[in-house]
Design an enzyme around this catalytic site. Structure first.
Site, PDB file in Angstrom:
ATOM      1  N   MET A  89      94.947 117.517  24.692  1.00 23.16           N
ATOM      2  CA  MET A  89      96.064 118.360  25.110  1.00 23.16           C
ATOM      3  C   MET A  89      95.721 119.844  25.051  1.00 23.16           C
ATOM      4  O   MET A  89      96.503 120.652  24.539  1.00 23.16           O
ATOM      5  CB  MET A  89      97.280 118.055  24.232  1.00 23.16           C
ATOM      6  CG  MET A  89      97.691 116.593  24.237  1.00 23.16           C
ATOM      7  SD  MET A  89      97.786 115.878  25.881  1.00 23.16           S
ATOM      8  CE  MET A  89      99.412 116.371  26.368  1.00 23.16           C
ATOM      9  N   ASN A 106      89.135 113.553  33.578  1.00 27.17           N
ATOM     10  CA  ASN A 106      90.383 113.498  32.808  1.00 27.17           C
ATOM     11  C   ASN A 106      91.288 112.443  33.412  1.00 27.17           C
ATOM     12  O   ASN A 106      91.233 112.171  34.615  1.00 27.17           O
ATOM     13  CB  ASN A 106      91.077 114.866  32.866  1.00 27.17           C
ATOM     14  CG  ASN A 106      92.404 114.883  32.113  1.00 27.17           C
ATOM     15  OD1 ASN A 106      92.485 114.435  30.986  1.00 27.17           O
ATOM     16  ND2 ASN A 106      93.446 115.396  32.765  1.00 27.17           N
ATOM     17  N   HIS A 108      95.254 111.597  34.000  1.00 30.87           N
ATOM     18  CA  HIS A 108      96.557 112.255  34.013  1.00 30.87           C
ATOM     19  C   HIS A 108      97.615 111.238  34.442  1.00 30.87           C
ATOM     20  O   HIS A 108      97.407 110.532  35.435  1.00 30.87           O
ATOM     21  CB  HIS A 108      96.525 113.454  34.979  1.00 30.87           C
ATOM     22  CG  HIS A 108      97.807 114.187  35.068  1.00 30.87           C
ATOM     23  ND1 HIS A 108      98.259 115.031  34.079  1.00 30.87           N
ATOM     24  CD2 HIS A 108      98.771 114.181  36.012  1.00 30.87           C
ATOM     25  CE1 HIS A 108      99.446 115.515  34.428  1.00 30.87           C
ATOM     26  NE2 HIS A 108      99.776 115.012  35.590  1.00 30.87           N
ATOM     27  N   SER A 135      96.101 109.095  37.492  1.00 32.05           N
ATOM     28  CA  SER A 135      94.955 109.585  38.274  1.00 32.05           C
ATOM     29  C   SER A 135      93.808 109.939  37.344  1.00 32.05           C
ATOM     30  O   SER A 135      94.037 110.504  36.266  1.00 32.05           O
ATOM     31  CB  SER A 135      95.349 110.858  39.040  1.00 32.05           C
ATOM     32  OG  SER A 135      96.521 110.669  39.802  1.00 32.05           O
ATOM     33  N   THR A 140      88.479 120.733  36.767  1.00 31.65           N
ATOM     34  CA  THR A 140      88.095 122.065  37.255  1.00 31.65           C
ATOM     35  C   THR A 140      88.983 123.073  36.521  1.00 31.65           C
ATOM     36  O   THR A 140      89.839 122.696  35.729  1.00 31.65           O
ATOM     37  CB  THR A 140      88.332 122.168  38.779  1.00 31.65           C
ATOM     38  OG1 THR A 140      89.703 121.792  39.032  1.00 31.65           O
ATOM     39  CG2 THR A 140      87.398 121.248  39.548  1.00 31.65           C
ATOM     40  N   ASP A 144      94.835 120.068  35.958  1.00 26.59           N
ATOM     41  CA  ASP A 144      95.133 118.818  36.690  1.00 26.59           C
ATOM     42  C   ASP A 144      94.986 118.972  38.197  1.00 26.59           C
ATOM     43  O   ASP A 144      95.734 118.355  38.961  1.00 26.59           O
ATOM     44  CB  ASP A 144      96.572 118.361  36.370  1.00 26.59           C
ATOM     45  CG  ASP A 144      96.775 118.127  34.881  1.00 26.59           C
ATOM     46  OD1 ASP A 144      97.907 118.376  34.398  1.00 26.59           O
ATOM     47  OD2 ASP A 144      95.810 117.739  34.196  1.00 26.59           O
ATOM     48  N   GLU A 173      96.604 102.796  33.038  1.00 31.19           N
ATOM     49  CA  GLU A 173      95.579 103.787  32.675  1.00 31.19           C
ATOM     50  C   GLU A 173      94.407 103.098  31.987  1.00 31.19           C
ATOM     51  O   GLU A 173      93.235 103.422  32.214  1.00 31.19           O
ATOM     52  CB  GLU A 173      96.151 104.828  31.711  1.00 31.19           C
ATOM     53  CG  GLU A 173      97.161 105.774  32.299  1.00 31.19           C
ATOM     54  CD  GLU A 173      97.691 106.724  31.246  1.00 31.19           C
ATOM     55  OE1 GLU A 173      96.913 107.156  30.382  1.00 31.19           O
ATOM     56  OE2 GLU A 173      98.896 107.045  31.301  1.00 31.19           O
TER      57      GLU A 173
HETATM   58  C1  GRF Z   1      98.369 109.164  28.194  1.00 30.65           C
HETATM   59  O1  GRF Z   1      99.549 109.034  28.949  1.00 30.65           O
HETATM   60  C2  GRF Z   1      97.363 109.938  29.010  1.00 30.65           C
HETATM   61  O2  GRF Z   1      97.556 109.783  30.396  1.00 30.65           O
HETATM   62  C3  GRF Z   1      97.625 111.342  28.628  1.00 30.65           C
HETATM   63  O3  GRF Z   1      97.875 111.284  27.246  1.00 30.65           O
HETATM   64  C4  GRF Z   1      98.634 110.070  26.988  1.00 30.65           C
HETATM   65  C5  GRF Z   1      98.206 109.466  25.675  1.00 30.65           C
HETATM   66  O4  GRF Z   1      96.871 109.094  25.777  1.00 30.65           O
HETATM   67  N1  GRF Z   1      96.520 112.179  28.974  1.00 30.65           N
HETATM   68  P1  GRF Z   1      96.072 108.383  24.545  1.00 30.65           P
HETATM   69  O5  GRF Z   1      96.920 107.228  24.065  1.00 30.65           O
HETATM   70  O6  GRF Z   1      95.907 109.430  23.459  1.00 30.65           O
HETATM   71  O7  GRF Z   1      94.790 107.939  25.145  1.00 30.65           O
END
Ligand code: GRF
Length: 202
Positions: A89, A106, A108, A135, A140, A144, A173
């Site tokens: 994050m 990444n 998203h 996705s 870059t 996103d 995902e």
């Molecule tokens: C997921 O929805 C992912 O798409 C976003 O963060 C959320 C939690 O991901 N980037 P994780 O369980 O820490 O892998």
């Protein structure tokens, strides 16, 4: 291929990547998991799999640049071919991204270019979407907005709230990310002139 995964939280995507990499025919291995949050649950999951973990808390550095310099120093030793952001994050600077141009991806939780940024599920619901999804894209400088490598769609069903939709997308995902890393590590896709270029083998 050597892969380093960056996380900030539960690391469920990291775990699925690790699981996929354990298959003998998978063209990548995760050599380390790095988190900007020392208390990220994903660090314990990585440790349980015998993967090296490193926590570099932003608050331990007096600037974003110092924090990134520490991460880059660590990466210089790890020498990854690719970096996978998975629930990471934090926005990486242009300098950081340029150091690994075309080698950072990444995941998203939206069908980009729709809904970049946060709260993607609630925004999709508020917009009256009938499908949502996730996705995997090259990272870059913009948030996103890098070239998309793979996507997966899921239906939005009446009565869905953000949590229900998030749960349905997370399951997808967990399939999309490993499948996409496999293609990247196998050299079936690369970033060229700011676009994803696919080489169809065979
Ligand atoms: C997921 O929805 C992912 O798409 C976003 O963060 C959320 C939690 O991901 N980037 P994780 O369980 O820490 O892998």
């Amino acid at each position: 291929k050597r892969v380093v995964v960056f996380i900030s939280g539960s690391g469920s995507n990291m775990e699925k990547l690790a699981e996929a990499c354990e298959a003998p025919d998978f063209p990548a291995e995760i050599v380390a998991v790095i988190s900007d949050k020392p208390d990220a649950g994903g660090l314990l999951k990585a440790k349980a799999r015998g993967i090296a973990t490193y926590a570099l808390a932003r608050k331990d550095y007096d600037s974003k640049q110092a924090h990134e310099a520490a991460m880059l120093g660590l990466l210089a030793d790890l020498a990854p071919d690719f970096i996978c952001l998975a629930g990471f994050m934090r926005l990486l600077s242009g300098d950081f991204i340029r150091a690994y141009a075309g080698r950072i991806i990444n995941i998203h939780p939206s069908l980009l270019p729709l809904f970049p940024g946060l709260d993607t599920h609630q925004r999709a619901l508020d917009a009256g979407m009938r499908i949502a999804g996730c996705s995997v894209h090259f990272v870059t400088e913009g948030m996103d907005e890098g070239p998309i490598i793979g996507q997966a769609a899921v239906p939005i069903v009446p009565g869905d709230d953000a949590d229900a939709l998030a749960e349905r997308i997370l399951t997808v995902e967990h399939r999309l990310y490993p499948a996409t890393l496999r293609r990247l590590a196998a050299g079936e896709v690369r970033m060229e002139n700011g676009r994803a270029v696919f080489t169809n083998r065979g």
